[in-house]
Design a protein around this motif. Structure first.
Motif, PDB file in Angstrom:
ATOM      1  N   TRP A 228     124.435  17.850  79.358  1.00 51.69           N
ATOM      2  CA  TRP A 228     124.503  17.680  77.900  1.00 51.69           C
ATOM      3  C   TRP A 228     124.743  16.216  77.548  1.00 51.69           C
ATOM      4  O   TRP A 228     124.078  15.659  76.659  1.00 51.69           O
ATOM      5  N   GLU A 229     125.681  15.587  78.235  1.00 54.71           N
ATOM      6  CA  GLU A 229     125.996  14.179  77.955  1.00 54.71           C
ATOM      7  C   GLU A 229     124.806  13.269  78.248  1.00 54.71           C
ATOM      8  O   GLU A 229     124.544  12.326  77.504  1.00 54.71           O
TER       9      GLU A 229
ATOM     10  N   ALA B  73     117.396  12.413  73.920  1.00 53.13           N
ATOM     11  CA  ALA B  73     116.218  13.250  73.683  1.00 53.13           C
ATOM     12  C   ALA B  73     116.334  13.876  72.300  1.00 53.13           C
ATOM     13  O   ALA B  73     117.311  14.573  72.016  1.00 53.13           O
ATOM     14  N   PRO B  74     115.362  13.663  71.423  1.00 49.80           N
ATOM     15  CA  PRO B  74     115.473  14.159  70.046  1.00 49.80           C
ATOM     16  C   PRO B  74     115.622  15.672  69.931  1.00 49.80           C
ATOM     17  O   PRO B  74     116.259  16.160  69.000  1.00 49.80           O
TER      18      PRO B  74
ATOM     19  N   GLU C  14     129.727  22.737  77.191  1.00 52.88           N
ATOM     20  CA  GLU C  14     131.085  23.272  77.186  1.00 52.88           C
ATOM     21  C   GLU C  14     131.908  22.774  78.366  1.00 52.88           C
ATOM     22  O   GLU C  14     133.024  23.233  78.593  1.00 52.88           O
ATOM     23  N   THR C  15     131.343  21.829  79.119  1.00 52.46           N
ATOM     24  CA  THR C  15     132.093  21.216  80.214  1.00 52.46           C
ATOM     25  C   THR C  15     132.114  19.706  79.999  1.00 52.46           C
ATOM     26  O   THR C  15     131.305  19.160  79.250  1.00 52.46           O
ATOM     27  N   THR C  16     133.035  19.046  80.645  1.00 52.53           N
ATOM     28  CA  THR C  16     133.125  17.593  80.554  1.00 52.53           C
ATOM     29  C   THR C  16     133.026  16.993  81.957  1.00 52.53           C
ATOM     30  O   THR C  16     133.377  17.647  82.952  1.00 52.53           O
ATOM     31  N   SER C  17     132.571  15.771  82.011  1.00 55.63           N
ATOM     32  CA  SER C  17     132.418  15.115  83.308  1.00 55.63           C
ATOM     33  C   SER C  17     133.770  14.644  83.829  1.00 55.63           C
ATOM     34  O   SER C  17     134.696  14.366  83.058  1.00 55.63           O
TER      35      SER C  17
ATOM     36  N   TYR D  60     118.336   8.360  85.383  1.00 56.58           N
ATOM     37  CA  TYR D  60     118.577   7.918  84.013  1.00 56.58           C
ATOM     38  C   TYR D  60     119.478   6.703  83.880  1.00 56.58           C
ATOM     39  O   TYR D  60     119.578   6.130  82.787  1.00 56.58           O
ATOM     40  N   ASP D  61     120.163   6.282  84.929  1.00 57.40           N
ATOM     41  CA  ASP D  61     121.170   5.225  84.791  1.00 57.40           C
ATOM     42  C   ASP D  61     120.928   4.142  85.835  1.00 57.40           C
ATOM     43  O   ASP D  61     121.164   4.361  87.034  1.00 57.40           O
TER      44      ASP D  61
END
Length: 266
Positions: free
Chosen positions: A144-145, A153-154, A132-135, A73-74
């Motif tokens: 999620w991010e 994604a819609p 519920e987690t962060t990178s 994706y990046d």
């Protein structure tokens, strides 16, 4: 690990990303360091989603479904990927360049992000799947991010097979907002399809399954189900025709007997 042939000589006009950036052949799904195959539900449920994903506005050869496949994706971090349990894309060739089965889904090559992503919750991934987690600093972003802020994604749907809970999120002002579901169904106007929980038998297992439904609320059949339905219709037609023929023969025999009773021989 892919090997880029850098430095790439600059040209005027510049070369296309297909010539300068890694492709699906460089970024495959197979990962020897992967911890192993998913459980059986994670195998069967994505199959059913793919078999019933039939967007009406697109020809089948312009619809792609992926499951447990590396999704890159990046372009700035070309080895970063996520592996959604299932995702659906419309407007891209079913085959890579219309000729080859995909090894992975590389967003900068395809040019189109998934329209719908589904995660099947499990104890080890639930917190990340639900945001519920962060990178960590200098580490890849969470699923999620990625789905929300990079792929955008819609529709993002999560299903917990242990509690049979379906939750759905849609983008609003660039952030996912959870939809309030009166019933376990999510209508997606862009696709003219809905995703909901269906109680039924698939692959010999009767339970609640995620599957797609049409604008009239009918569950979209798999090819095997459609073939069985057609066979049932043909069998019913044959039985009805045989019954009508039998009834006609009985009526003819009855009339012939009445005529004989009246002394009229045919």
């Amino acid at each position: 690990m892919f090997l880029l042939k850098y430095p790439v000589e600059q040209t005027d006009p510049p070369l296309s990303p297909r010539e300068t950036l890694p492709t699906m052949y460089d970024l495959p799904s197979e990962d020897p360091e992967s911890p192993g195959l998913p459980d059986e539900f994670h195998d069967l449920q994505p199959q059913l989603l793919s078999f019933t994903f039939r967007p009406q506005n697109y020809f089948p050869d312009r619809v792609f479904c992926g499951s447990d496949m590396n999704l890159y994706y990046d372009v700035r971090h070309q080895n970063w990927y996520k592996r959604p349990d299932w995702f659906g894309v419309v407007g891209v060739p079913r085959l890579y360049d219309d000729r080859d089965l995909r090894l992975s889904y590389v967003v900068w090559q395809e040019g189109i992000s998934p329209l719908a992503v589904v995660e099947l919750l499990s104890p080890g991934t639930e917190k990340e799947d639900l945001g519920e987690t962060t990178s960590e600093v200098n580490k890849p972003p969470t699923k999620w991010e990625v789905y929300e802020r990079i792929l955008r994604a819609p529709y993002y749907v999560v299903f917990n097979r242990y509690t049979n809970q379906l939750r759905a999120f849609t983008l609003s002002s660039g952030r996912y907002q959870e939809l309030i579901l009166i019933e376990p169904r999510v209508w997606m106007p862009t696709l003219k399809l809905g995703l909901g929980l269906w109680q039924g038998e698939y692959q010999g297992i009767n339970r609640l399954w995620l599957r797609w439904y049409d604008v009239e609320g009918n569950w979209i059949p798999t090819d095997a189900e459609a073939a069985q339905q057609q066979a049932d219709i043909e069998r019913q037609r044959t039985q009805e025709a045989e019954q009508r023929a039998q009834e006609a023969e009985q009526r003819a025999e009855y009339l012939a007997q009445r005529l004989r009773d009246l002394g009229i021989e045919l």
